[in-house]
Write a protein that holds these residues in place. Structure first.
Motif, PDB file in Angstrom:
ATOM      1  N   CYS A 189      29.145  45.073  38.554  1.00 39.06           N
ATOM      2  CA  CYS A 189      29.377  43.759  39.167  1.00 39.06           C
ATOM      3  C   CYS A 189      30.816  43.671  39.630  1.00 39.06           C
ATOM      4  O   CYS A 189      31.744  43.971  38.856  1.00 39.06           O
ATOM      5  N   GLY A 190      31.021  43.263  40.875  1.00 35.44           N
ATOM      6  CA  GLY A 190      32.369  43.115  41.388  1.00 35.44           C
ATOM      7  C   GLY A 190      33.165  42.044  40.674  1.00 35.44           C
ATOM      8  O   GLY A 190      34.387  42.154  40.519  1.00 35.44           O
ATOM      9  N   GLY A 191      32.492  40.973  40.214  1.00 33.09           N
ATOM     10  CA  GLY A 191      33.185  39.948  39.446  1.00 33.09           C
ATOM     11  C   GLY A 191      33.727  40.499  38.139  1.00 33.09           C
ATOM     12  O   GLY A 191      34.842  40.155  37.711  1.00 33.09           O
ATOM     13  N   GLN A 192      32.957  41.371  37.497  1.00 37.36           N
ATOM     14  CA  GLN A 192      33.429  42.018  36.277  1.00 37.36           C
ATOM     15  C   GLN A 192      34.598  42.946  36.583  1.00 37.36           C
ATOM     16  O   GLN A 192      35.572  43.017  35.812  1.00 37.36           O
ATOM     17  N   THR A 193      34.532  43.658  37.720  1.00 39.10           N
ATOM     18  CA  THR A 193      35.640  44.532  38.107  1.00 39.10           C
ATOM     19  C   THR A 193      36.934  43.743  38.245  1.00 39.10           C
ATOM     20  O   THR A 193      37.991  44.164  37.764  1.00 39.10           O
ATOM     21  N   HIS A 194      36.861  42.571  38.889  1.00 35.17           N
ATOM     22  CA  HIS A 194      38.066  41.765  39.063  1.00 35.17           C
ATOM     23  C   HIS A 194      38.604  41.272  37.728  1.00 35.17           C
ATOM     24  O   HIS A 194      39.815  41.219  37.519  1.00 35.17           O
ATOM     25  N   HIS A 230      34.048  51.750  38.294  1.00 30.90           N
ATOM     26  CA  HIS A 230      33.639  50.586  39.074  1.00 30.90           C
ATOM     27  C   HIS A 230      32.441  50.946  39.949  1.00 30.90           C
ATOM     28  O   HIS A 230      32.484  51.882  40.741  1.00 30.90           O
ATOM     29  N   CYS A 235      29.497  44.741  44.385  1.00 28.73           N
ATOM     30  CA  CYS A 235      30.015  43.703  45.274  1.00 28.73           C
ATOM     31  C   CYS A 235      29.035  43.519  46.419  1.00 28.73           C
ATOM     32  O   CYS A 235      28.838  44.447  47.222  1.00 28.73           O
ATOM     33  N   PHE A 250      31.361  37.649  32.165  1.00 28.47           N
ATOM     34  CA  PHE A 250      32.413  37.857  33.150  1.00 28.47           C
ATOM     35  C   PHE A 250      33.815  37.494  32.669  1.00 28.47           C
ATOM     36  O   PHE A 250      34.777  37.744  33.387  1.00 28.47           O
ATOM     37  N   SER A 255      36.695  41.926  50.575  1.00 26.91           N
ATOM     38  CA  SER A 255      35.806  41.054  49.814  1.00 26.91           C
ATOM     39  C   SER A 255      36.479  40.499  48.565  1.00 26.91           C
ATOM     40  O   SER A 255      37.288  41.181  47.920  1.00 26.91           O
ATOM     41  N   SER A 256      36.110  39.274  48.211  1.00 23.85           N
ATOM     42  CA  SER A 256      36.656  38.652  46.995  1.00 23.85           C
ATOM     43  C   SER A 256      36.185  39.349  45.732  1.00 23.85           C
ATOM     44  O   SER A 256      36.718  39.094  44.648  1.00 23.85           O
ATOM     45  N   GLU A 257      35.170  40.223  45.823  1.00 25.46           N
ATOM     46  CA  GLU A 257      34.706  40.983  44.657  1.00 25.46           C
ATOM     47  C   GLU A 257      34.918  42.480  44.837  1.00 25.46           C
ATOM     48  O   GLU A 257      34.454  43.273  44.026  1.00 25.46           O
TER      49      GLU A 257
END
Length: 374
Positions: free
Chosen positions: A34-39, A58, A62, A220, A347-349
């Motif tokens: 998940c890109g949110g988890q990456t951030h 990663h 996203c 998250f 991208s934001s993610e």
């Protein structure tokens, strides 16, 4: 704030890190999907706090990043038409196509609008019956139900000037593709909690058994991530490979039956191309035959558009976990949030955006580049 401060407690984080250090005895490679988890991981430096034996890879989590170039070009072709109002979430406007992005289309006179819900686009269609209104429907299982519901509502209300350009993807086939890749190093997965809140966990046990990998459903916030890592490392050290729900405050094993019913009514499973990765069988959704009249690809006859990924962008390797963003020679030089080569930087993610914003690595973003979101 509920479920924010409680899950960012430094003392509890230290305890979880101590437990992980006490448990791990050998190197392990875990992928968050998940890109949110990456951030969260990069913003809070979780990957640097973990013991050296635990590597976080990663994955392709996203939704903006995995939307293939050919779909972006289809969106650009449709958005440039004078009879069209093209609606999208803001983070798609800066994603580069073959020769431009949606911002540039808008600058050239295209009616491109940022909306916050697919229902906003449907309302615009009601207010502009003389125009064709197209919503850009992308994302994983999380965003698919409201998009499906919007198409269902358009058909129910008889709104004929609304359609959707669909590029939805599914997580389980992506996990299978990652695990069957000859270059795969992944030994366990942190599964995305919001996806499982919709679809449940029913598709994961077979994958865990077949590939002998633990799959831990994770939230998250920083403590969510650390608890997911703790449970995953414990399984790996014990030689176990089960599906574990570390996000019970949001995820039930059966998921959301109402959302699943809406998906089954409006969409059908299809092969789907992933940006920088290629086509993964049965990894996406398209509108079913019953709703085909609302499919923008068919309505505007853009099915035949094909593209080739730019050689300078290595986002495909980043999305497959084969390359860390800062290891790309273009990172922070010819590729920045203001002039991205690929979606992972804008991208934001996106993983590249996370490294650029939070890891710095000797690069200081300008104020204009402080946010990758359009």
């Amino acid at each position: 704030m509920k479920y924010l401060e409680e899950f960012q407690n430094p003392e509890l984080a230290r305890r979880l890190l101590d437990e992980i250090r006490a448990t791990v005895t050998r190197p392990w490679a875990l992928m968050e999907v998940c890109g949110g988890q990456t951030h969260t991981i990069i913003r809070h430096g979780i990957d640097q706090l973990l013991p050296d034996e635990v590597e976080l890879i990663h994955g392709p989590g996203c939704p903006v990043c995995v939307t293939p170039l050919e779909v972006i070009d289809k969106a650009l072709e449709i958005a440039a038409r004078p009879d069209v109002i093209f609606c999208s979430f803001g983070d798609m406007l800066r994603v580069p196509g073959s020769d431009r992005d949606l911002f540039q289309v808008r600058g050239q006179g295209g009616d491109v609008r940022v909306v916050y819900s697919p229902l906003d686009a449907l309302k615009i269609a009601q207010q502009n019956p003389q125009r064709e209104v197209v919503f850009f429907g992308i994302g994983f299982e999380t965003t698919a139900p409201p998009n499906a519901m919007t198409v269902h509502q358009a058909r129910k209300l008889g709104i004929r000037n609304f359609s959707m350009l669909v590029s939805h993807v599914r997580v389980p086939p992506a996990i299978e593709a990652i695990m069957t890749s000859p270059s795969c190093r992944v030994q366990a997965f942190l599964a995305a909690g919001h996806v499982c809140s919709v679809m449940g966990m029913g598709e994961y046990p077979e994958l865990a058994d077949r590939f002998r990998v633990p799959i831990v459903v994770t939230g998250f916030e920083p403590l969510d991530i650390l608890e997911g890592v703790r449970r995953t490392v414990r399984q790996l050290e014990r030689g176990e490979h089960t599906v574990d729900n570390a996000y019970p405050r949001a995820v039930r094993s059966e998921g959301n039956p109402a959302a699943q019913a809406m998906l089954a009514d409006v969409f059908e499973v299809t092969d789907r191309a992933w940006r920088g990765i290629g086509t993964i069988p049965a990894s996406g959704w398209r509108l079913s035959e019953r709703y085909r009249d609302y499919d923008a690809e068919y309505r505007f006859s853009v099915e035949g558009i094909t593209t080739r990924e730019p050689a300078a962008c290595r986002s495909g390797e980043v999305l497959q976990g084969l390359l860390k963003p800062h290891e790309c020679e273009a990172f922070g030089t010819t590729c920045t949030p203001r002039s991205p080569l690929g979606a992972t930087m804008v991208s934001s993610e996106g993983a590249c955006a996370a490294y650029y914003l939070y890891r710095r690595l000797g690069i200081t973003p300008t104020p204009q580049e402080a946010s990758p979101v359009a």
